[in-house]
Write a protein that holds these residues in place. Structure first.
Motif, PDB file in Angstrom:
ATOM      1  N   VAL A  56      -2.554   9.822  -7.755  1.00 43.78           N
ATOM      2  CA  VAL A  56      -1.518   9.263  -6.890  1.00 43.78           C
ATOM      3  C   VAL A  56      -0.226   9.048  -7.679  1.00 43.78           C
ATOM      4  O   VAL A  56       0.871   9.301  -7.170  1.00 43.78           O
ATOM      5  CB  VAL A  56      -1.997   7.944  -6.260  1.00 43.78           C
ATOM      6  N   TYR A  79      -6.694  12.908  -3.223  1.00 45.78           N
ATOM      7  CA  TYR A  79      -5.578  12.046  -3.604  1.00 45.78           C
ATOM      8  C   TYR A  79      -4.527  12.838  -4.366  1.00 45.78           C
ATOM      9  O   TYR A  79      -4.837  13.724  -5.176  1.00 45.78           O
ATOM     10  CB  TYR A  79      -6.086  10.862  -4.432  1.00 45.78           C
ATOM     11  N   TRP A 109       0.077  10.371  -1.368  1.00 44.73           N
ATOM     12  CA  TRP A 109      -0.489   9.091  -0.943  1.00 44.73           C
ATOM     13  C   TRP A 109       0.399   7.910  -1.335  1.00 44.73           C
ATOM     14  O   TRP A 109       0.117   6.771  -0.942  1.00 44.73           O
ATOM     15  CB  TRP A 109      -1.877   8.904  -1.559  1.00 44.73           C
ATOM     16  N   GLN A 110       1.445   8.135  -2.097  1.00 42.39           N
ATOM     17  CA  GLN A 110       2.287   7.020  -2.544  1.00 42.39           C
ATOM     18  C   GLN A 110       2.887   6.254  -1.372  1.00 42.39           C
ATOM     19  O   GLN A 110       2.893   5.014  -1.363  1.00 42.39           O
ATOM     20  CB  GLN A 110       3.395   7.544  -3.460  1.00 42.39           C
TER      21      GLN A 110
END
Length: 678
Positions: free
Chosen positions: A195, A48, A52-53
């Motif tokens: 994240v 992560y 991943w946003q």
């Protein structure tokens, strides 16, 4: 026995536990569900990271949402438990301002919301309390931005522990207790800050209600024990929380609840005296002093005949274990809701049996009403024991309008919000929206399970017979005084603020129990508050919103006109409270030396804040209300002023008696010497 209406509405945040455990216990063997997160298109590879946003961002239209929302992110993240990659927590995060969650330079505070249960989804809070959307009784969706907590800060609603709501778990991956829950939660946060990196150092405020009053302290325990915690917690806020022992937050407050709403007993002085006597015999009339004069002894619990209707059941074996008197909130609910769950099955025979027993108990009450003096006669009532919560609910349903409107269907009483006597109540159901495949896809929810408000097995299956370890877990109190004091000591040393808030209309976890916990905990080097909470705080229109008190980085707020779900019953004031006393620096009620900011109102210094005069009733919506005659209310006011003036002279607890004994002996010796000298 009593049927609690919120069991079908919001079993929430509390009641689901008892029903859940009974379901588990009644099965000879129980196969728990296995669930796992769903990977949607566009998921990055590798660990992560901020990459991943864009995957977690909610970009697809949400069904029935026709109003604008701030940018949000949702999905599942692992809790990092070895051997359990499918153990994840589901989150839905809303930005306070565009770009505030994804900014690498933000230093603004952020918040987390947790519902309780145990096993209740925090999406309950999202859609029915303090989130930006509100699902109505007709399943329509309306904006709630006026009172949503994401208008104060970036806010994240999290389903936990694993298996709850849209969170996932494999069959043998459920938590074994709150310590495991705390560790899991920190594991989840370690992925969340990967994240959204700025969240690691931004001031975090963890908020929640009900059984979150147990969850949050254990999260803090894990946080304080971690050599390198993933986030920076600066404050916790617990509303109507299951803090302390079961008798403290349920039964101890019975007389206070009746004084708040004497409508429950038809303003009857003799009935009040009866409950007052029972409270005294059970040791629940503890004396709070400011500053507190010594430690309040652990409260016991005496079972009654109604506790033992099913002598062969798991709950009966559990209740009569050696740890019964200190049994936890979960086991209290296990015994209570095991009985009630049987009455709610749609089986004619079961229901007819229930009604027959109920009528028998009603006749007991009728006899009791004729001769209260012979009913207990200085002893604890053998039928209810010290289960005073059930007892005054049964009294209200048997004898008090408008609760007696529900008599034909077994009786309905809203333990979460006393003045609400609607029957049936407005349906509260988020499943239609959340289990819509369009919603699932938009929020990256798992497809391996359907969302439910209350998950039955957050602690795994008990099976039959129960394991020794599970019995110990259920019967031992999880938040003893030493635990809270150690937690408070760590909080003081690390600058973490503690906030406790209560709705005055809550009868299940009434404010008196929270006040006892505060006065029994040492924080900032002193036990309890040094002054009694009596400072008024007001809403934006200048109307009285309740009482606030602040000392040594601890805050207590009592909401006027709010129930167990404070943000649902008093949404605007809940947001003001969040702004001013959780995220803000409002000093109203702050003790500095011998002064209190905002002053103290002697009327508010009483142990009881009177509730509303009307009780509201109707079917699905408020159709009418009932108010007792003015003469009745005036007579009660006169009676209670005299009664409390007599009975609230300092009542020594057993510990206080022991401490005072040498003084009494000395006084007797002086008197004897004086007599001899004559």
């Amino acid at each position: 026995m009593t049927t609690i209406s919120r069991l079908t509405r919001f079993k929430t945040l509390l009641g689901s536990c008892g029903v859940a455990l009974w379901i588990a216990c009644s099965a000879a063997s129980q196969s728990l569900p296995s669930s796992f997160p769903h990977i949607y298109a566009g998921a990055p590879s590798g660990d992560y990271s901020p990459g991943w946003q864009s995957y977690f961002e909610v970009t697809s239209p949400l069904p029935n949402v026709t109003f604008s929302l701030t940018r949000s992110f949702a999905g599942n993240l692992p809790v990092q438990r070895a051997g359990h990659p499918n153990d994840t927590l589901f989150f839905w995060a809303f930005e306070h301002q565009n770009g505030s969650l994804t900014s690498n330079s933000s230093r603004e505070p952020w918040g987390i919301w947790l519902n309780g249960g145990p096993g209740s989804s925090s999406m309950a809070g999202m859609f029915f309390e303090n989130g930006p959307m509100r699902i109505n009784g007709d399943y329509s969706m309306t904006s709630n931005t006026e009172s949503s907590w994401d208008t104060v800060a970036d806010y994240v609603w999290i389903d936990q522990p694993v298996g709850t709501g849209f969170s996932t778990a494999d069959e043998d991956g459920y938590i074994s207790g709150e310590d495991q829950m705390g560790t899991d939660f920190l594991g989840f946060l370690s992925n969340l800050v990967k994240v959204f990196p700025s969240l690691a150092t931004r001031p975090l405020h963890i908020t929640g209600e009900s059984y979150a009053g147990t969850y949050i302290p254990y999260i803090m325990k894990a946080y304080f024990e971690s050599p390198n915690p993933p986030v920076t917690i600066v404050k916790i806020a617990i509303g109507d929380g299951s803090v302390g022992s079961g008798p403290e937050f349920q039964d101890l407050s019975a007389v206070t609840v009746i004084e708040t709403y004497p409508q429950l007993i038809n303003y009857d002085p003799e009935v009040f005296k009866y409950f007052q006597e029972q409270s005294h015999l059970c040791g629940y009339d503890v004396n709070l002093t400011y500053p507190q004069n010594g430690t309040i002894p652990t409260l016991g619990y005496v079972p009654g005949i109604y506790d033992t209707d099913d002598t062969g059941s798991f709950s009966s074996r559990l209740k009569f274990s050696k740890n019964f008197k200190s049994r936890s909130f979960r086991s209290r609910l296990l015994s209570r809701f095991q009985r009630r769950s049987k009455t709610e099955d749609l089986q004619p025979f079961t229901k007819s049996t229930h009604f027959r027993k109920r009528e028998e108990r009603r006749q007991d009450w009728v006899w009791s009403k004729r001769d209260l003096t012979g009913r207990a006669n200085g002893t604890i009532d053998s039928r209810y024991g010290c289960d005073l919560l059930d007892e005054f609910i049964d009294y209200a349903i048997n004898f008090t309008f408008p609760w007696t409107l529900s008599q034909p269907d077994g009786g309905v009483f809203d333990v979460y919000n006393i003045p609400d006597a609607l029957d049936p109540e407005v349906p509260i159901d988020a499943s239609v929206f959340l289990n819509d495949n369009r919603t699932r896809t938009a929020i990256h929810a798992p497809t391996s399970k359907d969302w439910v408000l209350d998950f039955d097995f957050p602690f795994g299956a008990l099976g039959e017979p129960p394991s020794k370890s599970m019995i110990v877990m259920l019967t031992q109190r999880t938040l003893p005084m030493t635990f809270l004091t150690d937690l408070a000591t760590n909080g003081t040393s690390k600058g973490v603020g503690f906030v406790f808030f209560s709705g005055n209309d809550d009868s299940l976890i009434a404010h008196r129990g929270t006040e006892v916990v505060i006065q029994n905990t040492t924080f900032g080097g002193i036990q309890g508050f040094t002054r009694k909470p009596a400072t008024p705080w007001t809403d934006d229109s200048g109307n009285l919103a309740g009482i606030v008190h602040q000392e040594r980085n601890w805050t207590y707020v009592l909401f006027k006109g709010a129930g167990h779900l404070v943000a649902a019953t008093s949404p605007i004031n809940a947001k003001i409270f969040l702004q001013q006393f959780v995220f803000g620096t409002n000093t109203t009620g702050l003790v500095t030396g011998s002064t209190v900011t905002g002053g103290e109102d002697p009327v508010l210094a009483e142990d009881v804040m009177p509730g509303s005069d009307p009780i509201f009733y109707g079917s699905l919506s408020t159709e009418s209300s009932t108010v007792w005659p003015e003469a009745t209310r005036a007579a009660w006011t006169s009676f209670i002023q005299t009664e409390t003036a007599i009975t609230t002279a300092p009542v020594l607890t057993s510990g206080a008696v022991r401490r005072a004994a040498p003084c009494y002996v000395f006084l007797i010796l002086i008197i004897l010497l004086y007599i001899v000298s004559l």
